[in-house]
Scaffold this motif. Structure first.
Motif, PDB file in Angstrom:
ATOM      1  N   ASN A 134       0.832  -1.194   0.000  1.00 34.75           N
ATOM      2  CA  ASN A 134       0.000   0.000   0.000  1.00 34.75           C
ATOM      3  C   ASN A 134       0.876   1.257   0.000  1.00 34.75           C
ATOM      4  O   ASN A 134       0.602   2.234  -0.698  1.00 34.75           O
ATOM      5  CB  ASN A 134      -0.915   0.008   1.223  1.00 34.75           C
ATOM      6  CG  ASN A 134      -1.902   1.150   1.224  1.00 34.75           C
ATOM      7  OD1 ASN A 134      -2.593   1.374   0.236  1.00 34.75           O
ATOM      8  ND2 ASN A 134      -1.963   1.875   2.312  1.00 34.75           N
ATOM      9  N   SER A 197      -3.335  -9.239 -10.927  1.00 35.81           N
ATOM     10  CA  SER A 197      -2.370  -8.144 -10.955  1.00 35.81           C
ATOM     11  C   SER A 197      -1.186  -8.421 -11.883  1.00 35.81           C
ATOM     12  O   SER A 197      -0.583  -7.490 -12.420  1.00 35.81           O
ATOM     13  CB  SER A 197      -1.849  -7.869  -9.546  1.00 35.81           C
ATOM     14  OG  SER A 197      -2.873  -7.416  -8.700  1.00 35.81           O
ATOM     15  N   TYR A 210       1.903  -1.283  -8.143  1.00 39.66           N
ATOM     16  CA  TYR A 210       0.518  -0.824  -8.244  1.00 39.66           C
ATOM     17  C   TYR A 210      -0.494  -1.948  -8.047  1.00 39.66           C
ATOM     18  O   TYR A 210      -1.682  -1.779  -8.306  1.00 39.66           O
ATOM     19  CB  TYR A 210       0.288  -0.160  -9.606  1.00 39.66           C
ATOM     20  CG  TYR A 210       1.007   1.152  -9.764  1.00 39.66           C
ATOM     21  CD1 TYR A 210       0.636   2.260  -9.012  1.00 39.66           C
ATOM     22  CD2 TYR A 210       2.065   1.284 -10.654  1.00 39.66           C
ATOM     23  CE1 TYR A 210       1.289   3.476  -9.148  1.00 39.66           C
ATOM     24  CE2 TYR A 210       2.726   2.502 -10.797  1.00 39.66           C
ATOM     25  CZ  TYR A 210       2.335   3.586 -10.046  1.00 39.66           C
ATOM     26  OH  TYR A 210       2.988   4.785 -10.190  1.00 39.66           O
ATOM     27  N   GLU A 212      -2.975  -4.894  -6.240  1.00 44.58           N
ATOM     28  CA  GLU A 212      -3.858  -4.865  -5.073  1.00 44.58           C
ATOM     29  C   GLU A 212      -3.031  -5.259  -3.863  1.00 44.58           C
ATOM     30  O   GLU A 212      -2.091  -6.047  -3.967  1.00 44.58           O
ATOM     31  CB  GLU A 212      -5.054  -5.804  -5.252  1.00 44.58           C
ATOM     32  CG  GLU A 212      -4.743  -7.280  -5.186  1.00 44.58           C
ATOM     33  CD  GLU A 212      -4.551  -7.889  -6.568  1.00 44.58           C
ATOM     34  OE1 GLU A 212      -4.728  -9.118  -6.682  1.00 44.58           O
ATOM     35  OE2 GLU A 212      -4.228  -7.150  -7.501  1.00 44.58           O
ATOM     36  N   ARG A 213      -3.369  -4.720  -2.741  1.00 47.23           N
ATOM     37  CA  ARG A 213      -2.472  -4.710  -1.591  1.00 47.23           C
ATOM     38  C   ARG A 213      -2.292  -6.064  -0.923  1.00 47.23           C
ATOM     39  O   ARG A 213      -3.041  -6.442  -0.037  1.00 47.23           O
ATOM     40  CB  ARG A 213      -2.968  -3.675  -0.574  1.00 47.23           C
ATOM     41  CG  ARG A 213      -3.167  -2.298  -1.177  1.00 47.23           C
ATOM     42  CD  ARG A 213      -1.906  -1.779  -1.846  1.00 47.23           C
ATOM     43  NE  ARG A 213      -2.141  -0.546  -2.582  1.00 47.23           N
ATOM     44  CZ  ARG A 213      -1.662  -0.323  -3.788  1.00 47.23           C
ATOM     45  NH1 ARG A 213      -0.947  -1.227  -4.404  1.00 47.23           N
ATOM     46  NH2 ARG A 213      -1.889   0.821  -4.388  1.00 47.23           N
ATOM     47  N   ALA A 215      -2.562  -9.153  -2.034  1.00 48.71           N
ATOM     48  CA  ALA A 215      -3.353 -10.324  -2.403  1.00 48.71           C
ATOM     49  C   ALA A 215      -2.523 -11.399  -3.082  1.00 48.71           C
ATOM     50  O   ALA A 215      -2.920 -12.560  -3.129  1.00 48.71           O
ATOM     51  CB  ALA A 215      -4.507  -9.903  -3.311  1.00 48.71           C
TER      52      ALA A 215
END
Length: 293
Positions: A134, A197, A210, A212-213, A215
């Motif tokens: 993040n 991602s 960039y 998703e945090r 996953a």
């Protein structure tokens, strides 16, 4: 181990000097919060970093090599130059600064000056998350609101460098952490690439920064030992720990409520301080850390 005085406005000069001396004697890093808000900068005339409660030698010691200045959002050109000379580090906390409304650190100016930049989350107590993915994504994306020259925005690779090698250097562990190389500690994070991602896999660094945090995290190794496998912790019963935390909070909730009530009368005075801070005008050049209205 690290020495971590809270912030210069909360410490006496003597205490800061003792912290610095102890850190030097034992080769320990120093971590301190500096100039996170406009009040810390404009409200103290020349700014806490340059002022630092005293003479030139004390100012130099606060920005000495082996010191990490957390936040360092409101900085002047002179302060950035001051930081570059002794080799201090600054820690960029983009998500925390956004959540708390502190402003945007002048990362490019710091990098141009040769200052080592690391990344941090500011801790779960401040920002609800300790997720460094993040932080990586926030650092790279947030830099794009400063100016229209895209060449001066923080790239994905620069954000990753700050989050790995930059952090290692800040803690005095450069050459040991922050890279996959012979002689480095086997502290590794493995990501699954068969996820949204990373499909199709075209630019792994950009997709990681960039993504998703978290996953896609599969495994984490600390000194070659697997502490997380298949997305699950190997040494901690996480569900049991979360239940224990919830139960402890429930038992203490009445005390938390009393604590909140006890500080409520201070809010009006705090609002007055905040209103006065907005009217301050420093006579020294500081990098704008917030957008104009």
């Amino acid at each position: 181990m690290a020495i971590s005085p809270s912030a210069p406005q909360r410490c006496t000069p003597e205490f800061l000097a003792r912290c610095r001396a102890f850190a030097d004697a034992h080769a320990l890093p120093v971590i301190i919060h500096v100039q996170e808000t406009w009040l810390h900068a404009g409200g103290h005339g020349a700014g806490l970093l340059r002022q630092t409660h005293g003479d030139a030698s004390r100012r130099t010691r606060l920005s000495a090599a082996g010191t990490s200045l957390i936040h360092a959002v409101w900085l002047s050109d002179a302060e950035i130059e001051c930081l570059a000379q002794p080799g201090a580090s600054v820690q960029h906390n983009p998500w925390s600064n956004l959540m708390l409304g502190s402003g945007v650190q002048p990362v490019r100016a710091l990098l141009d000056a040769g200052v080592n930049v690391s990344l941090g989350s500011d801790g779960c107590a401040s920002t609800v998350t300790g997720n460094m993915l993040n932080v990586l994504g926030s650092a790279a994306a947030l830099s794009k609101i400063r100016g229209n020259d895209h060449s001066r925005w923080l790239s994905a690779s620069e954000a990753l460098r700050a989050g790995t090698g930059g952090g290692a250097s800040a803690l005095g562990l450069g050459g040991q952490l922050g890279a996959i190389a012979p002689g480095y500690r086997a502290d590794l994070v493995a990501y699954r690439t068969d996820t949204i991602s990373f499909t199709p896999l075209t630019d792994p660094v950009r997709q990681l920064v960039y993504a998703e945090r978290g996953a896609s995290i599969d495994s984490v190794f600390v000194a070659s030992d697997a502490v997380l496998r298949n997305g699950r912790l190997t040494r901690v019963d996480e569900p049991a720990l979360l239940r224990e935390i919830s139960a402890a909070y429930g038992a203490l909730s009445a005390e938390f409520d009393l604590a909140d009530e006890s500080v409520a009368p201070l809010r009006a005075e705090m609002e007055k301080v905040y209103a006065r801070a907005q009217t301050l005008h420093a006579d020294w050049k500081t990098c704008a850390a917030k957008l104009a209205r």
